[in-house]
Design an enzyme around this catalytic site. Structure first.
Site, PDB file in Angstrom:
ATOM      1  N   ASP A  56     -27.540  84.888  45.082  1.00 29.58           N
ATOM      2  CA  ASP A  56     -27.289  83.462  45.218  1.00 29.58           C
ATOM      3  C   ASP A  56     -28.134  82.798  44.131  1.00 29.58           C
ATOM      4  OD1 ASP A  56     -26.516  80.960  45.927  1.00 29.58           O
ATOM      5  OD2 ASP A  56     -27.032  81.150  48.041  1.00 29.58           O
TER       6      ASP A  56
HETATM    7  C1  BGC Z   1     -25.278  78.219  47.204  1.00 28.31           C
HETATM    8  C2  BGC Z   1     -24.124  79.171  46.974  1.00 28.31           C
HETATM    9  C3  BGC Z   1     -23.346  78.729  45.766  1.00 28.31           C
HETATM   10  C4  BGC Z   1     -24.281  78.687  44.580  1.00 28.31           C
HETATM   11  C5  BGC Z   1     -23.600  78.295  43.303  1.00 28.31           C
HETATM   12  C6  BGC Z   1     -26.111  77.998  45.965  1.00 28.31           C
HETATM   13  O1  BGC Z   1     -26.974  76.919  46.125  1.00 28.31           O
HETATM   14  O2  BGC Z   1     -26.094  78.708  48.246  1.00 28.31           O
HETATM   15  O3  BGC Z   1     -23.316  79.222  48.105  1.00 28.31           O
HETATM   16  O4  BGC Z   1     -22.273  79.583  45.550  1.00 28.31           O
HETATM   17  O5  BGC Z   1     -25.306  77.748  44.847  1.00 28.31           O
HETATM   18  O6  BGC Z   1     -23.244  76.974  43.283  1.00 28.31           O
END
Ligand code: BGC
Length: 782
Positions: A275
């Site tokens: 993530d």
């Molecule tokens: C989130 C993810 C997301 C990623 C990219 C993170 O803050 O937890 O779910 O895909 O950002 O935007």
């Protein structure tokens, strides 16, 4: 699947021409040959993303890239000399999330805001979810992205998790099967998905440093099960590890999770990414099998190069991760040179979102056939700020930059209803004034724009006005709204109605009921709220959830009777928040997430912030309420229709390792409708492991049945799916004995039951992800 079109020469051919034939080229030479030609520096760049513009530290905001597809979450590093293009990774679960406008460009790039994950799951309709996935995947393809960062299938452990709206259910079978359908739909376009957040990312508060303490039984049966189902059934191209620690190790640094379990046990052969900014030790992540670090930081690059140089990172491990990334890249439309149009059929997709949202709405109450609205209803008194400012979806990376949102006011007008004009003026002005004031508040916090927007307090109208409106209008509709989003959990006060909302409900009901006119409540909410203290007041309650950009039209399709409601709850509505078994181990004050690194020493760690003890163990949702015989406001699996269904006695047979149940479902009411049929299994009482009273094992949905029409439905459960996880022997264990197979319209409305003698089964697993701290685990004593 739509055929991929190619722009004259593909990326591969173009680079071949420009770089000369002597260098290996991706797509022409084997991946191993390409890797052999890569420098250490190129490998280190490929395993981290290209970073986020304007950010050098850990505090970037999602969707800030300006590269190939502006507003996408991330890109991979291109190496043209070897024919390796950069590919685009973009959010998210309710539709593609990119910037709607671009510098020096008058065109717009809006995407369709489909219903939130919870609505999709509440349809219990795998075919429908697959179709929504197809439409979302088409926008991914046509806007030039390669991998969609969805579906998100973490368990609704507690009603207050800020991202429950993106997730599906408190039950892993619902989560896993809905996620599989979604993945199949998106990937049918030749683009990838990323099932996330792997695993046990069940709160937003301190999500990047929160230490989850959970038993391996609860992990295997509840928190990992949905992922296991989705990965085995739908082969997603990628998996996204989560932010949290899991029993002592960051998930993105856990070899046990990402290699022993995911690849060795479950046979996942795709790529794993972090993530965004997840974890802390790039070398540990590489070694664990977290192939790619997103969005990529200079310090990660340095650590990887240094790791190889000083021997803490074997270059073979790096090569393995690079290979998985290249295997992904060669599948993508960008690598294949797809000529994307930037013009998906947004009109057709609006119809998909309108229909799918309608099917995910749950009719909680309908006394005296308040719904559908009778033909005599023409003029509606429409109350509630949210009726005029409908909430389409949640905030953060799960948001979608849509062209419009249909409010309930618009939806009713579109269907030919008249809404009291004075009320309309009053609410619209009230909302506009509130937001104008809000706009003046300067918020220095960069995060602020990504948090759920503050909503105005409910307007409390004078009783005399309500009495007049009750005389003039044919009925009243009152909407309660609750947003939610990434970075912050909901608070306990968000769970209950505010005093203004209560007062309005009370007064509107009094005024309209005195004139023998009905009151319908619409819940335009991101998650579960308290209902038991007020549900006796209105005549009908429709849970619309956050239904995407066509929300007002979708709700009106149900109100008008154009569509009979057929959604059912994928989570329990408890009587009180404290009734939920996880609440004492959940942050209930709605504190914002912090981006600061965790510097606390062990003694000063704060419960539910620095660490969270999953003491409720396997007793999540109905597994708790039904086993411990607790009253609930609305049970798991519940939802009304405009018609009724009868269920025949099921027949059961054993075929190829599975129990197969067949029964007839008949529409015995007066309207057309669809029915969700649920299969629960109760184990014999003398099993060696204490089990929940019953567990969902399969579900299906009928087609649209006319009055009098029947359909034969089939439900199936493999013997191995009857197993519980035996920690002592690190095995999946099915005790032999007589099991009850229960067919239900909800977890508390079992319509028929058959039993079968089941032979025992034991399947050993690796002994991993073990608890390192003692936990006071809840257990049921008979
Ligand atoms: C989130 C993810 C997301 C990623 C990219 C993170 O803050 O937890 O779910 O895909 O950002 O935007």
């Amino acid at each position: 699947m739509k055929k991929l079109q190619f722009i004259g020469m593909s990326f591969v051919a173009m680079t071949l021409v420009s770089c000369g034939p002597s260098l290996p080229q991706l797509g022409k030479n084997t991946i191993d040959e390409v890797i052999a030609a890569m420098t250490l520096e190129e490998k280190a760049r490929l395993v981290i993303g290209t970073g986020m513009e304007g950010t050098s530290g850990d505090s970037a905001i999602v969707g800030e890239t300006k590269g190939l597809v502006p507003g996408a979450a991330g890109t991979t590093y291109p190496i043209p000399r070897l024919g390796i293009p950069g590919i685009v990774l973009a959010d998210g679960p309710a539709g593609l999330r990119i910037s709607p406008t671009r510098d020096n460009d008058t065109a717009t790039y809006y995407c369709t805001h489909f219903p939130i994950g919870t609505v999709l799951a509440s349809t219990w309709n795998k075919e429908l979810v697959e179709n929504v996935g197809k439409a979302i995947g088409n926008e991914v393809l046509e806007y030039g992205a390669d991998v969609l960062l969805a579906p998100a299938l973490n368990i609704h452990r507690n009603p207050l998790c800020g991202r429950n709206f993106e997730y599906y259910s408190e039950d892993p079978v619902v989560s896993g099967k809905i996620a599989s359908a979604y993945v199949k739909g998106v990937q049918s376009n030749g683009v990838g998905t990323s099932v996330k957040h792997f695993a046990a990312n069940n709160q937003e508060s301190n999500r990047k440093s929160n230490k989850v303490h959970v038993s391996s039984r609860a992990l295997r049966e509840i928190y990992l099960k949905g992922f296991e189902i989705a990965i085995k059934e739908s082969s997603p191209w990628t998996v996204m590890s989560s932010y949290n620690y899991l029993n002592g190790t960051y998930t993105s640094e856990s070899k046990e999770l990402l290699t022993t379990l995911l690849r060795d046990e479950w046979k996942f052969d795709g790529m794993v990414m972090t993530d965004w900014f997840g974890g802390s030790d790039a070398v540990a992540q590489m070694n664990a099998g977290n192939d790619m670090l997103q969005p990529g930081l200079p310090k990660q690059y340095d650590a990887i190069v240094k790791g190889v140089q000083n021997g803490t990172l074997d270059e073979k491990v790096l090569d393995r991760n690079v290979k998985r990334i290249l295997n992904l890249i060669v599948k993508t439309p960008r690598f294949k040179g797809y000529a994307y149009s930037n013009k998906p059929d947004l009109k057709a997709h609006a119809a998909v979102t309108r229909q799918s949202a309608t099917e995910g709405m749950v009719l909680l109450k309908n006394d005296g056939q308040a719904l559908p609205l009778s033909n005599a209803i023409k003029n509606i008194a429409l109350y509630g700020c949210t009726s005029y400012d409908f909430i389409a979806g949640g905030t953060g990376s799960g948001n979608v930059n849509r062209a419009y949102t249909v409010s309930l006011l618009d939806g009713l007008n579109n269907a030919g209803y008249t809404v009291d004009g004075n009320l309309k003026d009053l609410y619209e002005k009230y909302n506009a004034d509130f937001y104008a004031e809000q706009a003046k508040v300067k918020n220095e916090d960069r995060l602020a724009q990504y948090l759920p927007k503050k909503r105005p307090a409910e307007l409390v109208l004078p009783v005399s006005d309500l009495n007049n409106q009750a005389l003039k209008s044919d009925m009243a509709i009152l909407t309660f709204g609750r947003g939610s989003g990434e970075f912050v959990d909901r608070s306990s006060s968000d769970f209950t109605l505010s005093s203004e909302e209560r007062q309005m409900l009370e007064n509107v009901c009094k005024a309209f009921h005195a004139c023998h006119k009905k009151v319908v409540v619409i819940l335009n909410v991101a998650g579960v709220i308290e209902t038991s203290s007020w549900k006796d007041k209105p005549d009908a309650i429709l849970l619309s959830w956050l239904a995407g950009q066509e929300g007002g039209n979708s709700v009106t399709d149900i109100l008008s009777g154009k569509v009979s409601p057929s959604g059912k709850l994928t989570m329990t509505f408890p009587e009180k928040l404290e009734d939920v078994a996880s609440t004492k181990n959940f942050p209930t004050d709605g504190t914002y997430v912090s981006f600061d690194a965790d510097t606390k020493d062990k003694q000063h760690e704060v419960r539910n912030w620095d660490y969270t003890d999953y003491e409720e163990d396997i007793y999540v949702g109905y597994r708790y309420f039904d086993t411990f015989h607790k009253n609930v406001s609305y049970p798991f699996g519940y939802g009304l229709s405009y018609t009724q269904f009868s269920y025949s006695q099921p027949e059961i047979k054993f075929e190829n390792g599975s129990y197969v149940l067949t029964l007839q479902v008949k529409n015995v009411g007066k309207a057309s409708g669809k029915e969700v049929v649920q299969l629960y299994v109760s184990a014999p009482s003398n099993t060696s492991l204490v089990k929940p009273e019953k567990e969902l094992k399969d579900f299906t949905k009928t087609g649209e049945l006319k009055p009098g029409e029947s359909q034969t439905v089939t439900l199936k459960v493999a013997v191995s799916d009857l197993a519980s996880y035996d920690e002592a022997h690190h095995s999946w264990l099915v005790d032999e004995g007589e099991y009850q197979f229960k067919i239900g319209a909800s977890s508390r409305d079992i319509r028929a039951s058959v039993s079968a003698e089941v032979k025992g089964l034991k399947q050993e697993t690796s002994n991993i992800l073990l608890l390192k701290t003692p936990l006071d685990r809840l257990t049921y004593i008979k």
